[in-house]
Design an enzyme around this catalytic site. Structure first.
Site: not given
Length: 181
Positions: A61, A130, A168
């Site tokens: 990504h 993250y 994806d």
């Protein structure tokens, strides 16, 4: 803390100072002053947390425009984490670096703006955190095809069939993405 450069300029492996005894351990996963003291002066605006079963592959990504730098780590389980240079002007355009992140090794990985990012979970119940320098913007999000032969990522998939989201599965080739200048 130890900062380790990778084969590509930009991504960094960070090994925090960990203090442990028979009760467990303590570490600072983020301290703006400590990171700035070693030249890592980032401003984070968003934290994310994902949980994945073994074999879940997320990525690759990136957002363009509105890119995000990401400081990532694993607090439960284990992943193979990858950053791909998608800066067309870079001498390492299309090259990748990978690192194993786990609850056991406590490593962090810095993925700067201008890189596609993804990981495969190597254990069930893997929790991945993250810290992001930019906010999520679904209108800017793109996905580089995880198995693009031009990039040639060596995923550790022995005995694992990767599980991908629909998004994806529709990732684009390196030639077709909206890369950075």
């Amino acid at each position: 803390m130890k900062v380790i450069e990778t084969a590509i300029s930009g991504p960094l492996i960070i090994e925090p100072s960990v203090f442990g005894d028979d009760r467990g351990f303590f570490m600072e996963s983020w301290n703006a002053d400590s990171f700035a003291a070693v030249g890592l002066d980032w401003k984070f605006v968003q934290d994310n947390h994902s949980r994945s079963a073994k074999g879940v592959l997320r990525g690759l990504h990136f957002q363009n425009p509105n890119p995000q730098g990401k400081l990532v780590r694993v607090v439960s389980g284990r992943v193979w984490d990858v950053a791909v240079d998608i800066r067309r002007s870079s001498p390492t355009f299309g090259k990748w670096v990978g690192v194993e992140l786990s609850a056991a090794n406590k490593r962090m990985f810095w993925v700067p703006e201008g890189f596609a990012h993804g990981f495969v979970s190597l254990e069930d119940g893997t929790d991945f955190l993250y810290k992001c320098t930019g906010r999520y913007d679904p209108t800017s999000e793109q996905s580089l095809l995880w198995n693009d032969p031009t990039v040639g990522i060596e995923w550790p998939l022995e005995g694992i069939t990767p599980q991908l989201s629909g998004k994806d599965q529709q990732g684009q080739s390196l030639a077709d993405i909206k890369a950075f200048a």
